[in-house]
Design a protein around this motif. Sequence first.
Motif, PDB file in Angstrom:
ATOM      1  N   GLY A  15      -9.703  56.638 -68.110  1.00 48.05           N
ATOM      2  CA  GLY A  15      -9.285  55.683 -67.082  1.00 48.05           C
ATOM      3  C   GLY A  15     -10.257  54.529 -66.957  1.00 48.05           C
ATOM      4  N   ALA A  16     -10.584  53.912 -68.078  1.00 44.69           N
ATOM      5  CA  ALA A  16     -11.644  52.911 -68.137  1.00 44.69           C
ATOM      6  C   ALA A  16     -11.344  51.649 -67.342  1.00 44.69           C
ATOM      7  N   GLY A  17     -10.069  51.305 -67.187  1.00 44.34           N
ATOM      8  CA  GLY A  17      -9.775  50.018 -66.550  1.00 44.34           C
ATOM      9  C   GLY A  17     -10.443  48.916 -67.352  1.00 44.34           C
ATOM     10  N   GLU A  18     -11.246  48.104 -66.694  1.00 40.54           N
ATOM     11  CA  GLU A  18     -11.957  47.012 -67.359  1.00 40.54           C
ATOM     12  C   GLU A  18     -13.345  47.424 -67.857  1.00 40.54           C
ATOM     13  N   GLN A  19     -13.755  48.655 -67.596  1.00 40.73           N
ATOM     14  CA  GLN A  19     -15.092  49.104 -68.002  1.00 40.73           C
ATOM     15  C   GLN A  19     -15.240  49.139 -69.507  1.00 40.73           C
ATOM     16  N   ARG A  20     -16.351  48.610 -69.963  1.00 41.03           N
ATOM     17  CA  ARG A  20     -16.711  48.691 -71.371  1.00 41.03           C
ATOM     18  C   ARG A  20     -18.208  48.958 -71.427  1.00 41.03           C
ATOM     19  N   THR A  27     -10.473  54.458 -72.679  1.00 31.41           N
ATOM     20  CA  THR A  27      -9.074  54.879 -72.733  1.00 31.41           C
ATOM     21  C   THR A  27      -8.421  54.617 -71.382  1.00 31.41           C
ATOM     22  N   GLN A  28      -7.113  54.534 -71.429  1.00 29.33           N
ATOM     23  CA  GLN A  28      -6.310  54.378 -70.227  1.00 29.33           C
ATOM     24  C   GLN A  28      -5.384  55.587 -70.099  1.00 29.33           C
ATOM     25  N   ARG A  29      -4.669  55.646 -69.025  1.00 24.64           N
ATOM     26  CA  ARG A  29      -3.738  56.753 -68.791  1.00 24.64           C
ATOM     27  C   ARG A  29      -2.725  56.890 -69.931  1.00 24.64           C
TER      28      ARG A  29
END
Length: 189
Positions: A15-20, A27-29
């Motif tokens: 569920g990273a959203g904008e995180q890098r 990854t996302q859902r």
Amino acid sequence: MPAPARGEPLRVIIGAGEQRWEGWIPTQREDLDLLDRESWAAWFGERRADALLCEHVWEHLTEEQGRAAARLCFEFLKPGGFLRCAVPDANFPDPDYQRTVQVGGPGPADHPAADHRIVYDHRLFVDVFGSAGFEVELLEYCDEAGQFHHRPWDVATGPIYRSLRLDHRNRDGRLGFVSLIVDARKPLC
């Protein structure tokens, strides 16, 4: 999925959203759904993660779903691997914070907290992961009296932005935003 270089650990943000973060695969859902084992089986195949990172996602699940998600993460971690997980803290004694993170959110349906299902305290959050087989260590949390506790942890092993050290709202000795943060480690045997 981009594979890590040979010999590099497999570290995945759920569920990273904008995180890098360097060295982490976001990854996302749609990639890894915490409620769908088949998405994990398809994504990982025979591989297992060295580390998982999940910041402010678990509160979007019910307690029962959170427990199932903990078991799923346990299954797809290597022995000795860990999940660093952060959620809003039910014991942080700031009324504005509590309104912001409350179940159902503070306002319109597009508010990030609009689908919050639970706000954890440290005892319940530790139990969610402990009941899945993890050895759990509290990194940052507020106790029942609202006292903030933290122990040194290495940001390089899994950064959590909404933490004492990284969040821009925590400056000059003032806590503006905290998270309940745990390391949930899969035992070696």
